[in-house]
Design a protein around this motif. Structure first.
Motif, PDB file in Angstrom:
ATOM      1  N   GLN A 307       0.788  -1.324  -0.013  1.00 37.04           N
ATOM      2  CA  GLN A 307       0.212  -0.050  -0.221  1.00 37.04           C
ATOM      3  C   GLN A 307       0.835   1.255   0.206  1.00 37.04           C
ATOM      4  O   GLN A 307       0.262   2.473   0.398  1.00 37.04           O
ATOM      5  CB  GLN A 307      -1.144   0.150   1.172  1.00 37.04           C
ATOM      6  CG  GLN A 307      -1.970  -1.242   1.216  1.00 37.04           C
ATOM      7  CD  GLN A 307      -3.031  -1.117   2.225  1.00 37.04           C
ATOM      8  OE1 GLN A 307      -2.815  -0.237   3.398  1.00 37.04           O
ATOM      9  NE2 GLN A 307      -4.031  -1.929   2.308  1.00 37.04           N
ATOM     10  N   ASP A 460       3.652   7.787  -0.228  1.00 39.19           N
ATOM     11  CA  ASP A 460       2.513   7.428   0.140  1.00 39.19           C
ATOM     12  C   ASP A 460       1.440   8.729   0.263  1.00 39.19           C
ATOM     13  O   ASP A 460       1.889   9.668   0.424  1.00 39.19           O
ATOM     14  CB  ASP A 460       2.262   6.838   1.451  1.00 39.19           C
ATOM     15  CG  ASP A 460       1.287   5.718   1.683  1.00 39.19           C
ATOM     16  OD1 ASP A 460       0.260   5.951   0.766  1.00 39.19           O
ATOM     17  OD2 ASP A 460       1.104   5.109   2.754  1.00 39.19           O
ATOM     18  N   ASN A 477      -3.603   6.741  -2.264  1.00 35.02           N
ATOM     19  CA  ASN A 477      -3.158   6.352  -1.150  1.00 35.02           C
ATOM     20  C   ASN A 477      -2.396   4.739  -1.458  1.00 35.02           C
ATOM     21  O   ASN A 477      -2.046   4.289  -0.671  1.00 35.02           O
ATOM     22  CB  ASN A 477      -4.034   6.245   0.136  1.00 35.02           C
ATOM     23  CG  ASN A 477      -5.358   5.401  -0.354  1.00 35.02           C
ATOM     24  OD1 ASN A 477      -5.483   4.618  -1.144  1.00 35.02           O
ATOM     25  ND2 ASN A 477      -6.344   5.409   0.523  1.00 35.02           N
ATOM     26  N   ASN A 479      -3.778   2.119  -2.084  1.00 33.06           N
ATOM     27  CA  ASN A 479      -4.450   1.006  -1.359  1.00 33.06           C
ATOM     28  C   ASN A 479      -5.000   0.087  -2.513  1.00 33.06           C
ATOM     29  O   ASN A 479      -5.369  -1.259  -2.237  1.00 33.06           O
ATOM     30  CB  ASN A 479      -5.380   1.336  -0.322  1.00 33.06           C
ATOM     31  CG  ASN A 479      -4.888   1.983   0.665  1.00 33.06           C
ATOM     32  OD1 ASN A 479      -3.717   1.698   1.037  1.00 33.06           O
ATOM     33  ND2 ASN A 479      -5.756   2.602   1.286  1.00 33.06           N
TER      34      ASN A 479
END
Length: 488
Positions: A307, A460, A477, A479
């Motif tokens: 992530q 990030d 982000n 993810n």
């Protein structure tokens, strides 16, 4: 050695040796050098990358010396790239060492520098002759044939013919010099530059890769060619420029990378124009700056790790390229937010000491549709000129670039926040205000976000929002792993 060779200056010999080596390079250009250094060779100053060529020339000299001296002595006695650079500088006034001149003479095909001087000193001197050296007495002078005394009278009588001849000769010489020596190589005026046409007429794709066609016309200038540089759009050793000798027409060049680039038009060393070219990216574009690939982009989903966005030298399959790991991630799209209300935030972690990087820098570049750029640079102390606190960005008028620079290394995760609001531009690191200065950057809409670091880096929580309303214009982000396998 002859008396004549003793009277010839050291500089004259060096100039002669330089001329012979340049002639040798020119003869061998197509077979030996053109693949890595450009199709045509018109002189050292016109090379795209002189340092790269000098390093290759030093290796070529070493390969020639090895069979003659053995590998160890060839390595010890071979000259450096800095020495080669000084040798090709005709304005360099200091002398060279005997070893340097011996090595260069051997490369030019001689046994050593002494042999080179001996062969270039045996040019016979023209004897000084006058009428009195041809006779030995006044009697013999009186017996000189009559036509010798009559020649000055005939010359005087025909003086007007000689005057006409020399006048025509000087006029022809002046015309040749003006049209073929001065006019094509002069510094162009602003009025002449304004008449140059060089513009985009078609793009086959708004995203990269894209073939971009330019229409150009420099027929009114009276120059024989112009050079076009494509803004570092490809790998470091690939085709980066073109010399146009046809004075009017079209030229097509394929752009590999997304982002805002400036095509630069040169006549000799004079920059004439900068033409912006903009290409969108399909997602995050990822590549390593100093690695020599045909298409340097990678499928960006390969860089989503736990992530975060993670670029690491191990991603480079060719291990010999890993020492050049100057990596880039880029997002090129119309963000629909302008400089007067822009807030950029992201998290960064980076440890340059893990890779023995002495002069670290991390750069964020924001490009706008008014063809201006802002560089936010972080570096190790002693390696950069840093912006004093609460000072507005330095503006480079020639390049239309604004620059902030601060000392900082991101050993731990750091939250970076850059904000335009109320005619101020502010920078925070982990919520600590680092800079608060007047915003002198003209309003423009954001079209490109680029981040560049040496070595590996982790990114990030990118967020671009409106400084007044906090409305989000872009967020990632990392993810969700993207499914697009073509990336870039």
């Amino acid at each position: 050695m002859s008396k004549k060779s003793e009277n010839i200056s050291q500089k004259t010999y060096v100039n002669q040796l330089r001329s012979e080596i340049l002639a040798q390079i020119t003869d061998e250009w197509t077979t030996k050098w053109s693949k890595n250094h450009g199709t045509h060779f018109t002189g050292i100053t016109n090379l795209i990358n002189q340092d790269f060529f000098f390093d290759a020339l030093r290796i070529d000299i070493g390969l020639l010396l090895a069979p003659k001296w053995g590998d160890r002595e060839a390595i010890n006695r071979n000259i450096s790239t800095d020495t080669i650079c000084r040798f090709f500088d005709s304005d360099y006034e200091k002398t060279f060492s005997k070893n340097t001149l011996d090595v260069l003479a051997i490369y030019a095909g001689y046994e050593d520098y002494t042999e080179f001087k001996r062969q270039n000193a045996n040019i016979p001197l023209a004897p000084i002759v006058n009428i009195y050296t041809l006779v030995s007495s006044p009697r013999e002078i009186r017996e000189i044939p009559k036509y010798i005394y009559e020649f000055p009278q005939r010359q005087k009588a025909n003086r007007w013919r000689w005057a006409v001849f020399f006048t025509c000769f000087l006029a022809a010489l002046g015309g040749y010099y003006y049209f073929y020596q001065y006019r094509p190589f002069r510094i162009l005026s602003k009025a002449e530059i304004s008449n140059i046409k060089f513009e985009i007429i078609t793009k086959n794709n708004n995203y990269n890769p894209s073939k971009v066609t330019f229409a150009y016309d420099f027929s009114s200038l009276g120059v024989d060619s112009i050079q076009v540089f494509f803004g570092g759009n490809r790998g470091i050793r690939e085709h980066q420029s073109e010399t146009l000798t046809k004075k009017k027409g079209t030229y097509t060049f394929d752009f590999y990378k997304p982002g805002l680039y400036f095509i630069e038009i040169y006549h000799l060393n004079q920059r004439l124009k900068r033409i912006p070219v903009y290409l969108k990216s399909h997602g995050w574009a990822c590549w390593y700056v100093n690695s020599d690939w045909i298409n340097t982009n990678f499928p960006y989903k390969h860089f989503y790790v736990n992530q975060i966005m993670f670029l690491h030298p191990d991603k480079i399959s060719n291990a010999s390229h890993r020492n050049n790991y100057n990596q880039v991630i880029r997002k090129s799209e119309i963000f629909k937010i302008s400089t007067d209300s822009l807030t950029l935030e992201y998290d960064l972690k980076y440890s340059p000491d893990d890779y023995a990087i002495s002069c670290y820098d991390h750069t964020t570049v924001l490009s706008f549709d008014n063809n201006r750029k802002l560089f936010l640079i972080f570096g190790r102390e002693g390696c950069n000129d840093f912006t004093p606190k609460n000072t507005y960005a330095f503006f480079n008028k020639e390049l239309n670039e604004f620059r902030f620079s601060f000392p900082h290394i991101f050993y731990e995760w750091t939250h970076i926040k850059l904000q335009w609001k109320n005619k101020r531009i502010k920078l925070w690191l982990n919520n600590q205000l680092v800079n608060d200065a007047t915003n002198d950057i003209p309003t423009g809409n954001l079209i490109d976000l680029t981040l560049e670091s040496k070595g590996s880096a982790m990114y990030d929580n990118f967020l671009i929002s409106n400084s007044y309303t906090q409305k989000i214009a872009f967020e990632d982000n990392f993810n969700t792993i993207p499914q697009n396998t073509t990336g870039y």
